[in-house]
Design a protein around this motif. Structure first.
Motif, PDB file in Angstrom:
ATOM      1  N   GLY A 189       0.776  -1.230   0.000  1.00  0.00           N
ATOM      2  CA  GLY A 189       0.000   0.000   0.000  1.00  0.00           C
ATOM      3  C   GLY A 189       0.806   1.277   0.000  1.00  0.00           C
ATOM      4  O   GLY A 189       0.238   2.364   0.096  1.00  0.00           O
ATOM      5  N   SER A 190       2.119   1.176  -0.132  1.00  0.00           N
ATOM      6  CA  SER A 190       2.940   2.390  -0.132  1.00  0.00           C
ATOM      7  C   SER A 190       2.704   3.189  -1.418  1.00  0.00           C
ATOM      8  O   SER A 190       2.464   2.627  -2.477  1.00  0.00           O
ATOM      9  CB  SER A 190       4.418   2.039   0.011  1.00  0.00           C
ATOM     10  OG  SER A 190       4.846   1.206  -1.043  1.00  0.00           O
ATOM     11  N   GLU A 191       2.768   4.515  -1.300  1.00  0.00           N
ATOM     12  CA  GLU A 191       2.542   5.381  -2.446  1.00  0.00           C
ATOM     13  C   GLU A 191       3.773   5.398  -3.346  1.00  0.00           C
ATOM     14  O   GLU A 191       4.891   5.602  -2.881  1.00  0.00           O
ATOM     15  CB  GLU A 191       2.215   6.808  -2.014  1.00  0.00           C
ATOM     16  CG  GLU A 191       1.945   7.707  -3.200  1.00  0.00           C
ATOM     17  CD  GLU A 191       1.582   9.137  -2.819  1.00  0.00           C
ATOM     18  OE1 GLU A 191       1.569   9.973  -3.737  1.00  0.00           O
ATOM     19  OE2 GLU A 191       1.318   9.409  -1.639  1.00  0.00           O
ATOM     20  N   LEU A 192       3.539   5.211  -4.642  1.00  0.00           N
ATOM     21  CA  LEU A 192       4.620   5.243  -5.624  1.00  0.00           C
ATOM     22  C   LEU A 192       4.613   6.531  -6.436  1.00  0.00           C
ATOM     23  O   LEU A 192       5.610   6.882  -7.038  1.00  0.00           O
ATOM     24  CB  LEU A 192       4.511   4.038  -6.553  1.00  0.00           C
ATOM     25  CG  LEU A 192       4.578   2.669  -5.880  1.00  0.00           C
ATOM     26  CD1 LEU A 192       4.301   1.569  -6.883  1.00  0.00           C
ATOM     27  CD2 LEU A 192       5.921   2.477  -5.203  1.00  0.00           C
ATOM     28  N   GLY A 193       3.483   7.202  -6.479  1.00  0.00           N
ATOM     29  CA  GLY A 193       3.385   8.441  -7.236  1.00  0.00           C
ATOM     30  C   GLY A 193       1.952   8.906  -7.294  1.00  0.00           C
ATOM     31  O   GLY A 193       1.022   8.157  -6.984  1.00  0.00           O
ATOM     32  N   SER A 194       1.756  10.168  -7.686  1.00  0.00           N
ATOM     33  CA  SER A 194       0.413  10.718  -7.839  1.00  0.00           C
ATOM     34  C   SER A 194       0.453  11.853  -8.851  1.00  0.00           C
ATOM     35  O   SER A 194       1.519  12.380  -9.161  1.00  0.00           O
ATOM     36  CB  SER A 194      -0.137  11.213  -6.500  1.00  0.00           C
ATOM     37  OG  SER A 194       0.634  12.289  -6.028  1.00  0.00           O
ATOM     38  N   ALA A 195      -0.712  12.200  -9.359  1.00  0.00           N
ATOM     39  CA  ALA A 195      -0.824  13.302 -10.313  1.00  0.00           C
ATOM     40  C   ALA A 195      -2.239  13.847 -10.266  1.00  0.00           C
ATOM     41  O   ALA A 195      -3.185  13.125  -9.923  1.00  0.00           O
ATOM     42  CB  ALA A 195      -0.485  12.839 -11.731  1.00  0.00           C
ATOM     43  N   ASP A 196      -2.377  15.126 -10.589  1.00  0.00           N
ATOM     44  CA  ASP A 196      -3.695  15.728 -10.718  1.00  0.00           C
ATOM     45  C   ASP A 196      -4.228  15.455 -12.103  1.00  0.00           C
ATOM     46  O   ASP A 196      -3.477  15.467 -13.079  1.00  0.00           O
ATOM     47  CB  ASP A 196      -3.624  17.242 -10.492  1.00  0.00           C
ATOM     48  CG  ASP A 196      -3.285  17.603  -9.058  1.00  0.00           C
ATOM     49  OD1 ASP A 196      -3.642  16.813  -8.155  1.00  0.00           O
ATOM     50  OD2 ASP A 196      -2.667  18.653  -8.840  1.00  0.00           O
TER      51      ASP A 196
END
Length: 150
Positions: free
Chosen positions: A75-82
């Motif tokens: 469940g660790s975050e690898l990336g995000s974007a709007d």
């Protein structure tokens, strides 16, 4: 809808997202494997909250105006974007889809592509997200503000 993933032991786990930004992975016995409370959110139950499988044990969560990549194992975050929106009330119109390394999101007024780039972490077996880049060109389906000025 939830996403079924192989648990590595011949069974199936389920990854499910809730509208308030909660994503959980539950094993076949109903036990919580992991949970994050910092995922994308959405207001309309029919437009948002998409859970997609991506290559390399990665899960993509798409909300109203943001997407996030999580490692399916922990469940660790690898990336995000709007997700770019021309208006505050612009909504995703259909389930996003992933073709190879291109994630396509269709909103009311545009179609946006996100190129997902992955690389193997040197010395590790886990696939890490190297770069999440919005494709430079978003095809506008409806261009209200432009009028006839081309």
């Amino acid at each position: 809808p939830p996403l079924a993933v192989d648990d590595g032991r011949g069974g199936v786990d389920v990854i499910v997202a809730a509208s308030r930004g909660i994503v959980s992975r539950v094993d076949g016995d109903g036990a919580l494997t992991w949970q994050t409370r910092h995922a994308p959110t959405w207001r309309d139950r029919d437009l948002g909250g998409y859970v997609l499988a991506a290559p390399g044990d990665v899960v993509v969560i798409v909300g109203d105006s943001q997407l996030q990549l999580l490692h399916a194992a922990d469940g660790s975050e690898l990336g995000s974007a709007d997700v770019p929106a021309a208006w505050d009330d612009e909504k995703i119109q259909q389930r996003p889809f992933l073709e190879d390394d291109l994630l396509v999101v269709v909103t009311q007024f545009q179609t946006v592509g996100f190129e997902l780039k992955f690389r193997e972490h040197v010395g590790g077996a886990t696939t890490k997200l190297a770069v999440l880049v919005a494709v430079g060109a978003a095809v506008a389906l409806v261009w209200v503000a432009g009028g006839d000025e081309y």
